[in-house]
Every structure is written in C-alpha cells, then in structure tokens.
Scaffold this motif. Structure first.
Motif, PDB file in Angstrom:
ATOM      1  N   PHE A   1      14.821  -5.528 -10.638  1.00 56.39           N
ATOM      2  CA  PHE A   1      13.971  -6.700 -10.838  1.00 56.39           C
ATOM      3  C   PHE A   1      13.333  -7.190  -9.531  1.00 56.39           C
ATOM      4  O   PHE A   1      13.148  -8.397  -9.325  1.00 56.39           O
ATOM      5  N   ALA A   2      13.020  -6.264  -8.637  1.00 51.71           N
ATOM      6  CA  ALA A   2      12.359  -6.624  -7.378  1.00 51.71           C
ATOM      7  C   ALA A   2      11.624  -5.403  -6.848  1.00 51.71           C
ATOM      8  O   ALA A   2      11.956  -4.255  -7.184  1.00 51.71           O
ATOM      9  N   SER A   3      10.608  -5.659  -6.051  1.00 51.37           N
ATOM     10  CA  SER A   3       9.903  -4.556  -5.403  1.00 51.37           C
ATOM     11  C   SER A   3      10.798  -3.932  -4.345  1.00 51.37           C
ATOM     12  O   SER A   3      11.562  -4.629  -3.673  1.00 51.37           O
ATOM     13  N   ASP A   4      10.712  -2.632  -4.201  1.00 53.21           N
ATOM     14  CA  ASP A   4      11.608  -1.903  -3.323  1.00 53.21           C
ATOM     15  C   ASP A   4      11.064  -1.863  -1.899  1.00 53.21           C
ATOM     16  O   ASP A   4       9.939  -1.399  -1.681  1.00 53.21           O
ATOM     17  N   PRO A   5      11.826  -2.339  -0.910  1.00 52.16           N
ATOM     18  CA  PRO A   5      11.400  -2.153   0.488  1.00 52.16           C
ATOM     19  C   PRO A   5      11.495  -0.678   0.864  1.00 52.16           C
ATOM     20  O   PRO A   5      12.468   0.005   0.506  1.00 52.16           O
ATOM     21  N   GLU A   6      10.506  -0.175   1.582  1.00 47.47           N
ATOM     22  CA  GLU A   6      10.478   1.252   1.902  1.00 47.47           C
ATOM     23  C   GLU A   6       9.811   1.484   3.245  1.00 47.47           C
ATOM     24  O   GLU A   6       9.048   0.650   3.737  1.00 47.47           O
ATOM     25  N   VAL A   7      10.122   2.628   3.818  1.00 48.61           N
ATOM     26  CA  VAL A   7       9.450   3.126   5.012  1.00 48.61           C
ATOM     27  C   VAL A   7       9.125   4.592   4.771  1.00 48.61           C
ATOM     28  O   VAL A   7       9.827   5.283   4.023  1.00 48.61           O
ATOM     29  N   THR A   8       8.058   5.082   5.377  1.00 52.93           N
ATOM     30  CA  THR A   8       7.663   6.481   5.228  1.00 52.93           C
ATOM     31  C   THR A   8       7.449   7.094   6.603  1.00 52.93           C
ATOM     32  O   THR A   8       7.005   6.412   7.538  1.00 52.93           O
ATOM     33  N   PHE A   9       7.742   8.375   6.715  1.00 50.41           N
ATOM     34  CA  PHE A   9       7.586   9.122   7.954  1.00 50.41           C
ATOM     35  C   PHE A   9       6.761  10.377   7.671  1.00 50.41           C
ATOM     36  O   PHE A   9       7.057  11.096   6.710  1.00 50.41           O
ATOM     37  N   PRO A  10       5.770  10.674   8.456  1.00 51.23           N
ATOM     38  CA  PRO A  10       5.058  11.942   8.280  1.00 51.23           C
ATOM     39  C   PRO A  10       5.948  13.112   8.686  1.00 51.23           C
ATOM     40  O   PRO A  10       6.672  13.043   9.671  1.00 51.23           O
ATOM     41  N   VAL A  11       5.875  14.176   7.920  1.00 55.56           N
ATOM     42  CA  VAL A  11       6.644  15.393   8.182  1.00 55.56           C
ATOM     43  C   VAL A  11       5.666  16.568   8.205  1.00 55.56           C
ATOM     44  O   VAL A  11       4.822  16.691   7.321  1.00 55.56           O
ATOM     45  N   VAL A  12       5.801  17.406   9.224  1.00 54.23           N
ATOM     46  CA  VAL A  12       4.937  18.571   9.380  1.00 54.23           C
ATOM     47  C   VAL A  12       5.774  19.825   9.174  1.00 54.23           C
ATOM     48  O   VAL A  12       6.826  19.987   9.803  1.00 54.23           O
ATOM     49  N   ILE A  13       5.314  20.719   8.277  1.00 48.19           N
ATOM     50  CA  ILE A  13       5.976  21.996   8.042  1.00 48.19           C
ATOM     51  C   ILE A  13       5.276  23.052   8.892  1.00 48.19           C
ATOM     52  O   ILE A  13       4.075  23.305   8.724  1.00 48.19           O
ATOM     53  N   LEU A  14       6.016  23.646   9.825  1.00 44.43           N
ATOM     54  CA  LEU A  14       5.477  24.607  10.782  1.00 44.43           C
ATOM     55  C   LEU A  14       5.897  26.027  10.419  1.00 44.43           C
ATOM     56  O   LEU A  14       6.883  26.226   9.691  1.00 44.43           O
ATOM     57  N   PRO A  15       5.193  27.034  10.951  1.00 39.12           N
ATOM     58  CA  PRO A  15       5.710  28.406  10.862  1.00 39.12           C
ATOM     59  C   PRO A  15       7.024  28.510  11.624  1.00 39.12           C
ATOM     60  O   PRO A  15       7.264  27.767  12.579  1.00 39.12           O
ATOM     61  N   PRO A  16       7.905  29.424  11.243  1.00 34.42           N
ATOM     62  CA  PRO A  16       9.219  29.504  11.905  1.00 34.42           C
ATOM     63  C   PRO A  16       9.137  29.723  13.407  1.00 34.42           C
ATOM     64  O   PRO A  16       9.949  29.174  14.158  1.00 34.42           O
TER      65      PRO A  16
END
Length: 480
Positions: free
Chosen positions: A279-294
């Motif tokens: 019954f409330a809006s969810d606090p959140e944070v986001t982080f960019p993630v980069v998928i690289l070649p091995p």
C-alpha cells in the motif's frame, strides 16, 4: 543432371571463441565441387555488415510500418575474374582462398531481436548464363570492442533512496546501496550490499532485479522490449529495524553484449534495487550495468564490498560524463551520499570533493598588515578575512596583469601607546567626559577633543573696555 555437387565456405578462426572485432582479418576458403565441366560468368565473395529494424503498428483501422537500415561496411572480391568471355571450369573440386580486413572504427556487436537485427556475414555467389545464381552464406559473430573509458567501468557504484511514509504508515525508510563495479562479462557475478534502516511502522521486502532494455528506432519512433534477466527476493525487514543485506547475481552465459554505438538499435542493462512495501510506492535505486566481451573484463572478480561507502566509489549513466551531483537535503554525516530517486538513473552518486590545504595563506604580505574589524561596526568592509583561498583564483584578477586586486583593508583598531602619559583631571578644573565617546583611543600627539575648554574657569569674561581701551585722540569732535 545437375552440374554442381556443392558450393561451401569455411572461415578461419582468430580466437577460441570464434568471434571477430574491428580491424581483424577474415580469411577462408570457398570450395566448388563440380560433377562436370561448367561455364561461369563470375565467382565472387562479399563481406558486409548491416543493421535493420522493422515493425508494424496499428492505429485505429490503419497500420503503419516503420523501418530503418544502416550499413557499416561492404567488401567484394572476385575469385574467378570477370572477363569478356565466360570462364570454363573443369569437373572436380576447386578451392578458392579469400582475405578481407574488417575496417577499424566503432561498430555494434551482432544482435537479433523481435523487431531488428545487426548482422555481419560472408556471401559467395556463382553466376552462370541463363541460370539462377548459386549462393552460400556464412554469418560472422562480430563482437565490438569499442568501449570508451573502460577503466572507469571497474569502479564501484553507490546510491541512496529515502522515503517518508504516507497514509497507511508512519515514519520513514532509508536505503544505501553499493555495487562492486559497473562492467561484467557473462558468467561473472554482481556483488550488492544494501543497508536498510526501516524507521517506519510497515514491513518491507528488499528485491534485486537485473533488467535488459532493447530499443528500436525508426522515423523518430521507438519500440521498446524490456525483460527481467534475473531476480532475487530477500527476507522481510520488520518495522523499526535496521539490516544489511548482501546479494549476488550471476550474469548468464551467452547474454547479449551491451550495444550503445548503433543509431537504430540499443541494448542496455541496469540493476534495480527496491523495497516492496504494501500500500505504498516502492523506494528504489538503479545502477547501469555494462556487459563486456570476456577478454575486456579487466581485473579479478571482486568480493562483496564492505560498508555502504567504499573508497573510490563512482557512478552516473554511461552515456554521458556527468559532473558530481549536489548532495541531497536528506544527507547526514553518516550517509553523505543519500538522496531521493524518482525514475531510473536519477539517484545521487558519490564523488570526492575538492581538496583544500589545511591552513592556506590568504595574502602574501608581512604579518599584522590587516587588522581584524571591530565587531560593532556595521558598514563598509566588515567581513572577516576568508579562512580558505578560492580554488579558482580571485574574481578581481585581470588577464592583462599578474597583480591581484583584493578588497580594501578593514579599519584599524588603534591601541594606546605604552609610553603615552595618562591625563588626570584637575580637581579645580574638572573635565566633562562625554559618555558616548567612541571606543577608539587617540594617538598620543592628538589633542583630547572631548574636553570642554570653555568650562575650565568660573570667572566671567573680561569687559570690552578692558580689551579695547579708548584714548583721548579717539574722542569724538563735538563740532562735527
């Protein structure tokens, strides 16, 4: 009876993964197996790379199709030279070698999606008169190595979120999250530490999601595909409790590489950390993630970060180089990077502040040149001397001169000289000292202007005749 038994192609690998990148050399063979002699016009091979998007969108009773295409390179080589006359090739097996150099520069990795694809391939074609061309294709697994600021992607990320509870709950919740770095290769793990302070009357559940966004662009329109790659749900956090939660998410093998250098197709990843509150809006944070070649994922896999604010933490969207953001008004000495978040990518990121010397020298002048100003003065330059020198220099600096203009010195506070005699009032001639005299003491050579000189004697002033006596020569003539 057919004349051609087979037309095949082989491509030499340059690494154990069978991938190719910018500047690599493509070498291989085209094999033509003939049952009998044939006459051909040409035998050629092409190497090309293209990006294509296409989708149909229905609006009411009408449907509109959006499409776009980008070509990155196209190379062509003749295996059987083109001549004025047809070329006769006898029966048997014939092997033709080819060689191409992939152009340098930034090109996106191979990709196939619902509404578009990025494809690199080799295509060999045998042309004969009055017959359909015989073709054979081989796809090139292209992996881009064009990632600017690669070293900075290995720094940790920090973000915070704070929420004041509303109608169905009271109090607030604070969440500080740390991610060990920003770039990963398939198979590596993302280490997350979330410090949660639940000072509210509601229970909440921390959740972690790795999300992929694919965007297709055509004719100023965008088609989006969002999918959750992995999700972790932790145990519930009761009201008025504080807890530190650690989570590890493994990047799946074979995951599509991040694509940011294509105009019509982009593939992006981000990590979402949020608190599920009923019954409330969810606090959140986001982080960019980069998928690289091995082979581009530098360094060893770090362990779980200790504490919410490790040294050298960095953050910000990858597509741009953002300056350090201001600290949120909810910040506190215990959490200097706290902030609020309203949409993905809007949280505050930590950044080291400028370094200042402990005791900078403001003016290069002999000591005691400028005195402090009395506290009771309210006009003029009544600001104290700054304690820190400006890191950008004086705003009064001139480009045509090396001198620096400073504000005028404050009014000096004079003190009496030790050798100056103290004037004592006479009993017979008392001084009338004004009670509103200023707090400054005059110099010894300056007369005391606060003394009433007319009150030093009680005698009446002398008569006018005493000051100017009359003489006989000045007697007026009665005859006049």
């Amino acid at each position: 009876m057919p004349s051609i038994r087979s037309l095949t192609m082989t491509l030499d690998a340059v690494n154990e993964n069978g991938t190719f990148s910018e500047g690599d050399r493509l070498t291989g063979k085209v094999t033509l197996d003939l049952i009998k002699e044939i006459t051909v016009q040409s035998l050629h091979i092409k190497a090309k790379g293209d990006a294509v998007v296409r989708w149909t969108q229905k609006r009411g009773d009408h449907s509109h199709t959006y499409s776009a295409q980008r070509r990155y390179f196209k190379l062509k080589q003749f295996l059987v030279p083109v001549e004025s006359k047809d070329t006769i090739i006898p029966r048997g097996t014939h092997v033709y070698k080819f060689s191409f150099n992939i152009p340098p520069g930034s090109m996106p990795s191979s990709f196939k999606g619902t509404h578009g694809k990025i494809v690199y391939k080799l295509e060999a074609a045998l042309s004969r008169s009055w017959r359909m061309d015989r073709k054979v294709e081989k796809e090139i697994h292209f992996v881009s190595k064009s990632f600017p600021n690669l070293q900075s992607l290995m720094s940790s990320q920090v973000a915070s979120a704070k929420k004041e509870m509303g109608l169905f709950s009271k109090g607030h919740v604070q969440m500080d999250v740390t991610v060990d770095r920003r770039a990963y290769a398939p198979g590596q793990t993302v280490a997350i530490v979330a410090k949660i302070n639940n000072s509210s009357s509601s229970d909440m559940t921390p959740k972690f999601s790795l999300i992929r966004d694919v965007l297709f662009h055509a004719s100023s329109n965008v088609k989006q595909e969002r999918s959750v790659i992995h999700k972790v749900v932790d145990s519930c956090i009761r009201s008025h409790t504080e807890k530190s939660v650690s989570c590890v998410i493994r990047i799946p093998h074979g995951q599509i590489q991040t694509i940011q250098n294509c105009e019509i197709i982009s593939v992006e990843y981000y990590l979402k950390v949020y608190l599920d509150i009923s019954f409330a809006s969810d606090p959140e944070v986001t982080f960019p993630v980069v998928i690289l070649p091995p082979d581009l994922a530098l360094g060893t896999q770090p362990g779980v970060a200790a504490g919410p604010y490790p040294a050298g933490a960095t953050g910000g969207p990858s597509r741009s180089d953002f300056p350090p953001l201001a600290v949120s008004k909810h910040s506190s000495p215990a959490s200097p990077h706290s902030g609020s978040h309203e949409y993905p990518g809007a949280q505050r990121y930590s950044a080291p502040g400028p370094a200042y010397p402990a005791s900078p020298q403001m003016y290069a002048a002999p000591p005691n040149v400028y005195w402090g100003q009395p506290a009771h003065m309210s006009r003029g330059y009544n600001n104290p001397v700054p304690q820190h020198a400006s890191p950008y220099g004086s705003p009064f600096s001139s480009s045509s001169s090396t001198s620096v203009l400073h504000p005028p010195p404050t009014a000096p506070a004079f003190h009496p000289s030790p050798s100056a005699p103290e004037i004592q009032p006479s009993p017979s001639a008392p001084f009338n000292i004004s009670p509103t005299a200023p707090s400054y003491n005059a110099l010894p050579s300056t007369p005391m202007m606060n003394t009433d000189f007319l009150s030093q004697s009680d005698e009446p002033p002398p008569a006018y005749s005493l000051l100017f006596p009359s003489s006989a020569t000045d007697t007026p003539d009665a005859n006049k």
